[in-house]
Design a protein around this motif. Structure first.
Motif, mmCIF file in Angstrom:
data_model
loop_
_atom_site.group_PDB
_atom_site.id
_atom_site.type_symbol
_atom_site.label_atom_id
_atom_site.label_comp_id
_atom_site.label_asym_id
_atom_site.label_seq_id
_atom_site.Cartn_x
_atom_site.Cartn_y
_atom_site.Cartn_z
ATOM 1 N N UNK B 327 74.228 -2.157 0.630
ATOM 2 C CA UNK B 327 75.292 -2.894 1.300
ATOM 3 C C UNK B 327 75.181 -4.383 1.005
ATOM 4 N N UNK B 328 73.945 -4.897 0.994
ATOM 5 C CA UNK B 328 73.781 -6.323 0.693
ATOM 6 C C UNK B 328 74.233 -6.637 -0.711
ATOM 7 N N UNK B 329 73.924 -5.716 -1.632
ATOM 8 C CA UNK B 329 74.356 -5.956 -3.017
ATOM 9 C C UNK B 329 75.861 -5.969 -3.115
ATOM 10 N N UNK B 330 76.494 -4.998 -2.450
ATOM 11 C CA UNK B 330 77.956 -4.951 -2.450
ATOM 12 C C UNK B 330 78.518 -6.235 -1.885
ATOM 13 N N UNK B 331 77.904 -6.673 -0.797
ATOM 14 C CA UNK B 331 78.406 -7.879 -0.138
ATOM 15 C C UNK B 331 78.275 -9.075 -1.068
ATOM 16 N N UNK B 332 77.150 -9.121 -1.761
ATOM 17 C CA UNK B 332 76.968 -10.243 -2.693
ATOM 18 C C UNK B 332 78.007 -10.206 -3.791
ATOM 19 N N UNK B 333 78.267 -8.990 -4.292
ATOM 20 C CA UNK B 333 79.267 -8.875 -5.348
ATOM 21 C C UNK B 333 80.636 -9.295 -4.859
ATOM 22 N N UNK B 334 80.936 -8.923 -3.640
ATOM 23 C CA UNK B 334 82.242 -9.315 -3.111
ATOM 24 C C UNK B 334 82.305 -10.793 -2.834
ATOM 25 N N UNK B 335 81.142 -11.334 -2.556
ATOM 26 C CA UNK B 335 81.135 -12.745 -2.196
ATOM 27 C C UNK B 335 81.479 -12.972 -0.740
ATOM 28 N N UNK B 336 81.650 -11.886 -0.035
ATOM 29 C CA UNK B 336 82.023 -12.033 1.378
ATOM 30 C C UNK B 336 81.093 -11.162 2.191
ATOM 31 N N UNK B 337 80.474 -11.705 3.166
ATOM 32 C CA UNK B 337 79.584 -10.887 3.989
ATOM 33 C C UNK B 337 80.367 -10.435 5.210
ATOM 34 N N UNK B 338 80.776 -9.189 5.175
ATOM 35 C CA UNK B 338 81.510 -8.699 6.346
ATOM 36 C C UNK B 338 80.535 -7.979 7.244
#
Lengths: 387, 352
Positions: B327-338
């Protein structure tokens, strides 16, 4: 339109999974960041501090991360003992310990020393877990002024991100106990997809289980001679349960188990430590042998068991060590958070100058009393403020 | 010397063979004062604007060049030539009333079939009559006109549809008449049959009661039952006649029953790690099963067992370390921490 959720999906909806679960690396990163932030703040108020410990404006003799962690752990233990002293049920203990641990993920003891926080946390936990005690009685029994108990509460709530639910392993452990006892009596059949011989076969298997290892934490030991009967198996199960319960009470709360593992894994790990053959038998009846999750689950449980086993009571600070650390903390803590009661009162009143508000209140009160007095007058109160 | 008045050769008034209007020789046009005596083919026309009558020649003379004001003293309304017409009724007031009624009827043209209850239909008719009365007698003209307009605006489409239906019906009038006659015949037949059946049923009932009394049943119960049966039959018949009454009111369509509310909106919890047994023997819950304090509130011990077991396995297959790193990796890729991940997002992560 039917969506089928299994128990894992149910856990994924909880706030504990969403906000308070970490991988070991992310947990370490978070703690490090919090500590670094606190240290940078410390360097700001260092010149103002009168303590002689500061030199060159840098934090020379501040608590380091390790010591912060141990101090927090000491207070986790303190919370546990206090909860026992109040004779509250065990969920309160677990919730309070978790609140404290979560609070110190985003705040540092340098800013909020745990001595001022742990009473509030315990009070909040008793409210959350429905064993409410009135504030006055609580304050009396813990010999603290009531204001001091309430003052940090909002800060704590903010640090908890207003998520107050802590998922705990105790009810699950009772469920497992219930199922094991019924398995021993041959009343429980198998789960779908798992191949066993049926209830009677399971019972026979239980009777034939090997004895627990010497290192296991259960108190039960096999009878020297004679066949094992179902009554013995039930004793064994009960012994395993109490051992697991003790583990959950102690090491599980004092380590990072709740952050790194789910309550189900924690309880099975505790059971694993208590009585290994019993637990693997139980898991055999629950997880199909060919499922791809099975090895992963077993490794996770083993890892959690290792974490719980690696903890020992001697890790906790002794009384003198704690006193020494707190003295050190006194010198390097953030002075702006020293008066929590005062800042809480100001925040409650709306933040305007305390004196003006008092003036207004006094004037209003005087006007009201005057009106009441005039009401008793023979000719009634004055009209239009004249006379 | 007295002169005897010559006998009148022509009658003073006679009926016009073509239009049937009584025409008198003394009819005088109020504008040009020409009489029929001088002009036998004098015809009077009336304008529905102000209902003042004039002779045809006056109309031609005054209004051929466009709209002009009415010449009668006191009335200055602008009149147009094409709106002048022959008066249909002797009484000008009746003419005016009929015109008003025609106008109102063109707008308020709902029929009996459009209403569900007789009361609603009668209310509607009452309202229409109120409006008509107000218009005829000039009472509350402003308000009435406003009502008129609001109705027109609200039901514009319906009015058109009804008008078209009326046109069609007039065309198929004879067919409709025949249908009506046939329906009336059928209804008479049905009524006669009903009567016969009723008589027969009463006879049967009486015979049945007698038989039962004769065979020794309790008189009171038999009588009561007989009454009940009769009553029921009567009610059924009444309901049937009501349904097929010749009043062509709109039939009520009952709405379909709503499906029961599903509080989980399609979500179902499936026990994948355990199968709940019917009964768990365990000292912790044995007393609860029989304890009145627990059972009185509807507490179900099975629920407790189920909940404990769900809690035991909830999260067993959730590997926190892996999922959080993912999840953290996904968030980093998105650039948005939801941070606020709801149920749907959790499923997405599970699927990923």
């Amino acid at each position: 339109m039917t969506q089928h959720l299994n128990e894992d999906d149910l856990y994924r909806t909880s706030s504990q999974y969403r906000l308070w679960s970490f991988s070991p690396e992310s947990l370490a990163t978070l703690r490090r960041k919090t500590h670094e932030l606190a240290i940078t703040r410390a360097s700001q108020y260092a010149p103002k501090s009168k303590s002689s410990l500061w030199q060159d404006g840098t934090a020379v003799d501040c608590l380091n991360a390790e010591e912060c962690l141990r101090l927090v752990q000491r207070y986790l233990d303190q919370v546990r003992t206090t909860s026992d002293h109040f004779k509250w049920p065990v969920p309160v203990k677990a919730t309070a310990a978790q609140y404290l641990a979560r609070f110190y993920l985003s705040n540092s003891p340098l800013t909020y020393p745990p001595k001022e926080i742990y009473k509030t946390v315990l009070f909040l936990a008793c409210k959350t877990e429905a064993t409410h005690m009135t504030l006055s009685e609580y304050a009396r029994r813990i010999s603290t002024p009531a204001d001091e108990v309430l003052a940090p509460e909002y800060k704590v709530m903010q640090a908890l991100r207003f998520t107050l639910d802590v998922r705990q392993p105790y009810r699950g452990l009772k469920g497992v106990l219930m199922e094991l006892l019924n398995l021993a009596e041959g009343r429980v059949g198998e789960v779908e997809c798992v191949e066993t011989g049926g209830a009677k076969a399971l019972q026979a298997e239980m009777l034939a289980l090997e004895v627990p290892a010497r290192t296991a934490q259960t108190m039960w030991s096999a009878k020297a001679a004679g066949k094992i009967e179902s009554k013995d198996v039930m004793d064994r199960i009960n012994a395993a349960y109490s051992a697991a319960r003790t583990i959950l009470d102690g090491p599980a709360l004092l380590t990072d188990a709740y952050f790194l593992f789910t309550p189900s894994q924690i309880l099975l790990a505790a059971l694993h430590l208590a009585d290994e053959p019993l637990t693997s038998f139980y898991l055999r009846t629950k997880l199909p042998l060919d499922s791809d999750l099975r090895p992963k689950i077993l490794t996770t449980i083993a890892a959690c068991a290792e974490l719980l086993a690696s903890f020992s009571g001697s890790h906790i600070l002794s009384k003198d060590e704690r006193a020494a650390l707190e003295q050190k903390l006194e010198g390097c803590r953030d002075p702006s958070t020293r008066d929590l009661v005062g800042s809480h009162a100001v925040a409650k009143r709306g933040g305007d100058g305390g004196e003006e508000a008092e003036e207004k209140a006094r004037k209003k009160k005087a006007a009201r009393e005057k009106h009441l007095k005039e009401g008793d007058d023979l000719f009634g109160p004055s009209l239009n403020g004249k006379g | 010397m007295s002169r005897i008045a010559p006998p009148k050769s022509a009658p003073v008034s006679k009926r016009d063979p073509r239009t049937g209007v009584v025409q008198s020789q003394d009819d005088v046009c109020p504008v040009c004062k020409s009489a029929r005596y001088m002009n036998p083919s004098l015809r009077f026309l009336v304008n529905p604007e102000c209902y003042h009558k004039m002779c045809e020649s006056c109309v031609d003379r005054m209004f051929s060049h466009g709209p002009a004001a009415c010449p009668i003293k006191g009335c200055g309304r602008t009149l147009r030539k094409h709106r002048f017409r022959e008066q249909t009724f002797e009484d000008i007031k009746v003419e005016r009333e009929v015109d008003i009624r025609k106008k109102v009827g063109a707008t308020f043209n709902r029929r009996e079939e459009d209403f569900e209850t007789l009361l609603a239909f009668n209310d509607y008719l009452n309202d229409v009559e109120d409006i008509t009365f107000n218009l005829i007698n000039g009472i509350d003209l402003e308000e009435t006109n406003k009502k008129f307009e609001t109705y027109t605006r609200a039901h514009g489409k319906e009015i058109e549809e009804n008008a078209q239906m009326a046109v069609q019906e007039r065309q198929s009038f004879s067919a409709a008449q025949k249908l009506e006659r046939q329906q009336a015949r059928e209804r008479r037949e049905a009524a006669r049959r009903e009567e016969e059946e009723e008589k027969r049923e009463v006879e049967e009932n009486r015979r049945d009661v007698l038989n039962r009394l004769a065979s020794g049943a309790d008189a009171e119960t038999v009588a009561k039952e007989g009454q009940r049966v009769q009553l029921k039959k009567r009610m059924d018949r009444q309901a049937a006649t009501e349904r097929q009454s010749y009043r062509r009111l709109k039939t009520l369509t009952k709405p379909e029953p709503e499906a029961p509310i599903d509080p989980f909106d399609g979500l179902r919890l499936v026990d994948s790690y355990f199968t709940l047994q019917d009964d768990y023997i365990w000292e912790g819950i044995q007393e609860a099963r029989k304890d009145v304090k627990q059972t009185a509130g509807g507490y179900d011990v099975g629920d407790y067992a189920h909940r404990s077991l769900v809690a035991a396995f909830s999260g067993l297959g959730v590997f926190v370390a892996d999922e959080i790193t993912q999840r953290d990796q996904l968030a980093q890729n998105d650039g948005v921490v939801s941070e606020d991940v709801g149920l749907k997002d959790a499923k997405m992560i599970h699927a990923a």
